[in-house]
Design a protein around this motif. Structure first.
Motif, PDB file in Angstrom:
ATOM      1  N   GLN A  88     -28.035 -42.082 -44.742  1.00 43.06           N
ATOM      2  CA  GLN A  88     -29.476 -42.019 -44.530  1.00 43.06           C
ATOM      3  C   GLN A  88     -29.920 -43.096 -43.550  1.00 43.06           C
ATOM      4  O   GLN A  88     -29.523 -44.252 -43.673  1.00 43.06           O
ATOM      5  CB  GLN A  88     -30.200 -42.216 -45.866  1.00 43.06           C
ATOM      6  CG  GLN A  88     -31.687 -41.929 -45.812  1.00 43.06           C
ATOM      7  CD  GLN A  88     -32.323 -42.102 -47.178  1.00 43.06           C
ATOM      8  OE1 GLN A  88     -31.773 -42.787 -48.024  1.00 43.06           O
ATOM      9  NE2 GLN A  88     -33.459 -41.480 -47.382  1.00 43.06           N
ATOM     10  N   PRO A  89     -30.704 -42.744 -42.538  1.00 44.36           N
ATOM     11  CA  PRO A  89     -31.191 -43.755 -41.598  1.00 44.36           C
ATOM     12  C   PRO A  89     -31.921 -44.874 -42.325  1.00 44.36           C
ATOM     13  O   PRO A  89     -32.543 -44.662 -43.368  1.00 44.36           O
ATOM     14  CB  PRO A  89     -32.152 -42.957 -40.704  1.00 44.36           C
ATOM     15  CG  PRO A  89     -31.685 -41.550 -40.813  1.00 44.36           C
ATOM     16  CD  PRO A  89     -31.172 -41.404 -42.214  1.00 44.36           C
ATOM     17  N   LYS A  90     -31.856 -46.076 -41.752  1.00 44.75           N
ATOM     18  CA  LYS A  90     -32.419 -47.254 -42.412  1.00 44.75           C
ATOM     19  C   LYS A  90     -33.904 -47.095 -42.701  1.00 44.75           C
ATOM     20  O   LYS A  90     -34.386 -47.447 -43.778  1.00 44.75           O
ATOM     21  CB  LYS A  90     -32.182 -48.481 -41.528  1.00 44.75           C
ATOM     22  CG  LYS A  90     -32.553 -49.798 -42.186  1.00 44.75           C
ATOM     23  CD  LYS A  90     -32.139 -50.966 -41.313  1.00 44.75           C
ATOM     24  CE  LYS A  90     -32.459 -52.294 -42.002  1.00 44.75           C
ATOM     25  NZ  LYS A  90     -32.051 -53.448 -41.157  1.00 44.75           N
ATOM     26  N   GLN A  91     -34.658 -46.553 -41.742  1.00 43.61           N
ATOM     27  CA  GLN A  91     -36.094 -46.393 -41.940  1.00 43.61           C
ATOM     28  C   GLN A  91     -36.391 -45.419 -43.074  1.00 43.61           C
ATOM     29  O   GLN A  91     -37.296 -45.637 -43.878  1.00 43.61           O
ATOM     30  CB  GLN A  91     -36.752 -45.910 -40.648  1.00 43.61           C
ATOM     31  CG  GLN A  91     -38.280 -45.842 -40.731  1.00 43.61           C
ATOM     32  CD  GLN A  91     -38.901 -45.492 -39.393  1.00 43.61           C
ATOM     33  OE1 GLN A  91     -38.204 -45.294 -38.405  1.00 43.61           O
ATOM     34  NE2 GLN A  91     -40.212 -45.407 -39.356  1.00 43.61           N
ATOM     35  N   ASP A  92     -35.605 -44.339 -43.148  1.00 43.08           N
ATOM     36  CA  ASP A  92     -35.795 -43.373 -44.227  1.00 43.08           C
ATOM     37  C   ASP A  92     -35.480 -43.998 -45.581  1.00 43.08           C
ATOM     38  O   ASP A  92     -36.154 -43.734 -46.576  1.00 43.08           O
ATOM     39  CB  ASP A  92     -34.916 -42.150 -44.006  1.00 43.08           C
ATOM     40  CG  ASP A  92     -35.391 -41.301 -42.836  1.00 43.08           C
ATOM     41  OD1 ASP A  92     -36.515 -41.533 -42.360  1.00 43.08           O
ATOM     42  OD2 ASP A  92     -34.633 -40.417 -42.405  1.00 43.08           O
ATOM     43  N   ARG A  93     -34.439 -44.825 -45.627  1.00 38.79           N
ATOM     44  CA  ARG A  93     -34.089 -45.484 -46.889  1.00 38.79           C
ATOM     45  C   ARG A  93     -35.198 -46.431 -47.325  1.00 38.79           C
ATOM     46  O   ARG A  93     -35.509 -46.533 -48.516  1.00 38.79           O
ATOM     47  CB  ARG A  93     -32.764 -46.243 -46.746  1.00 38.79           C
ATOM     48  CG  ARG A  93     -31.550 -45.345 -46.553  1.00 38.79           C
ATOM     49  CD  ARG A  93     -30.259 -46.081 -46.903  1.00 38.79           C
ATOM     50  NE  ARG A  93     -30.105 -47.316 -46.153  1.00 38.79           N
ATOM     51  CZ  ARG A  93     -29.573 -47.402 -44.944  1.00 38.79           C
ATOM     52  NH1 ARG A  93     -29.168 -46.287 -44.322  1.00 38.79           N
ATOM     53  NH2 ARG A  93     -29.428 -48.567 -44.339  1.00 38.79           N
ATOM     54  N   THR A 103     -38.401 -46.131 -46.619  1.00 38.82           N
ATOM     55  CA  THR A 103     -39.512 -45.302 -47.092  1.00 38.82           C
ATOM     56  C   THR A 103     -39.253 -44.803 -48.505  1.00 38.82           C
ATOM     57  O   THR A 103     -40.145 -44.818 -49.361  1.00 38.82           O
ATOM     58  CB  THR A 103     -39.720 -44.107 -46.145  1.00 38.82           C
ATOM     59  OG1 THR A 103     -40.028 -44.594 -44.835  1.00 38.82           O
ATOM     60  CG2 THR A 103     -40.849 -43.214 -46.629  1.00 38.82           C
ATOM     61  N   GLU A 104     -38.019 -44.384 -48.757  1.00 31.99           N
ATOM     62  CA  GLU A 104     -37.658 -43.892 -50.084  1.00 31.99           C
ATOM     63  C   GLU A 104     -37.729 -45.010 -51.122  1.00 31.99           C
ATOM     64  O   GLU A 104     -38.194 -44.801 -52.254  1.00 31.99           O
ATOM     65  CB  GLU A 104     -36.253 -43.293 -50.048  1.00 31.99           C
ATOM     66  CG  GLU A 104     -35.701 -42.860 -51.396  1.00 31.99           C
ATOM     67  CD  GLU A 104     -36.485 -41.728 -52.038  1.00 31.99           C
ATOM     68  OE1 GLU A 104     -36.286 -41.480 -53.246  1.00 31.99           O
ATOM     69  OE2 GLU A 104     -37.308 -41.095 -51.350  1.00 31.99           O
ATOM     70  N   SER A 105     -37.299 -46.207 -50.753  1.00 30.13           N
ATOM     71  CA  SER A 105     -37.345 -47.337 -51.685  1.00 30.13           C
ATOM     72  C   SER A 105     -38.786 -47.688 -52.041  1.00 30.13           C
ATOM     73  O   SER A 105     -39.106 -47.933 -53.214  1.00 30.13           O
ATOM     74  CB  SER A 105     -36.648 -48.555 -51.071  1.00 30.13           C
ATOM     75  OG  SER A 105     -35.270 -48.311 -50.889  1.00 30.13           O
ATOM     76  N   ARG A 156     -41.321 -45.678 -51.960  1.00 35.14           N
ATOM     77  CA  ARG A 156     -41.861 -44.595 -52.780  1.00 35.14           C
ATOM     78  C   ARG A 156     -41.420 -44.739 -54.228  1.00 35.14           C
ATOM     79  O   ARG A 156     -42.221 -44.575 -55.151  1.00 35.14           O
ATOM     80  CB  ARG A 156     -41.403 -43.241 -52.234  1.00 35.14           C
ATOM     81  CG  ARG A 156     -42.020 -42.046 -52.970  1.00 35.14           C
ATOM     82  CD  ARG A 156     -41.297 -40.754 -52.647  1.00 35.14           C
ATOM     83  NE  ARG A 156     -39.913 -40.777 -53.093  1.00 35.14           N
ATOM     84  CZ  ARG A 156     -39.541 -40.618 -54.366  1.00 35.14           C
ATOM     85  NH1 ARG A 156     -40.459 -40.445 -55.314  1.00 35.14           N
ATOM     86  NH2 ARG A 156     -38.265 -40.645 -54.699  1.00 35.14           N
TER      87      ARG A 156
END
Length: 219
Positions: A11-16, A18-20, A22
């Motif tokens: 998973q791309p760092k930015q997506d991770r 965002t998920e964290s 959330r």
């Protein structure tokens, strides 16, 4: 030839990130609803999200910042429902416009009922962000009324905007808070929208004159 990479793509760092965020906000929302804001520590939020406290502090300075983010998220969702529905149904009868806008607001309030109870219980309204929201709501209503009413009605748009905004919002707050648990929410929304909408429609036809109050002597 290069190696063939199999399995799940990283998973791309930015997506991770965002998920964290959330997951932390979701955990905080549930805990605030269950335990209240003052009864919920950042350690408990991190544990509920399955993260370390150090990870939490990478995204939020403290519990107050988490509260602020969640509060602004809910307010933003309510504002979106009001503004988008008023714009989309601007030229429809006021009763219909108000009914649709109130349905949207009530959906947000019900979906976030636990969080809202925690915010109201532990924050005075002037400092919780809702005072600013109420001012924004009155501005939206003022813009709607100024666009629907003819300019020569003599109506006090500030007063009308206040009454429309607060009557509709207090109805939604009451339904979401369980004040009318023995009544059908849709019936209450329709009745409120009809009552307020009829008043606005009468003003549109020039049948309601609300001249601005004169300034006190000496001002």
């Amino acid at each position: 030839m290069g190696k063939t990479v199999t399995g799940q793509r990283r998973q791309p760092k930015q997506d991770r990130a965002t998920e964290s965020r959330r997951r932390l906000l979701d955990a905080a929302t549930q805990l605030f609803a269950e335990r209240g804001i003052s009864g919920t520590s950042t350690n408990r939020i991190a544990a509920a999200a399955g993260m370390s406290i150090g990870t939490l502090y990478r995204y939020f300075a403290d519990r107050e910042e988490i509260v602020s983010v969640l509060r602004n998220k809910v307010i933003g969702e309510i504002e979106h429902q009001v503004v988008s529905n008023v714009i989309a149904h601007f030229n429809e009868p006021p009763q219909e416009t108000l009914t649709i806008a109130m349905r949207g607001v009530l959906t947000v309030l019900v979906d976030n009922a636990g969080l809202l109870r925690a915010l109201i219980a532990e924050s005075n309204l002037a400092g919780s962000g809702f005072a600013e929201f109420n001012r924004t709501l009155r501005l939206v209503c003022h813009g709607y009324l100024s666009g629907r009413l003819p300019p020569d009605t003599g109506a006090d748009l500030d007063v009308m905007a206040y009454v429309v905004a607060h009557t509709c919002m207090m109805t939604c707050y009451g339904i979401a808070g369980g004040d009318a648990a023995d009544q059908d929410p849709e019936t209450i929304i329709t009745a409120t929208a009809t009552m307020v909408g009829n008043w606005v429609e009468a003003a549109m036809a020039g049948a309601v004159v609300m001249a601005p109050s004169p300034a006190p002597p000496g001002l």
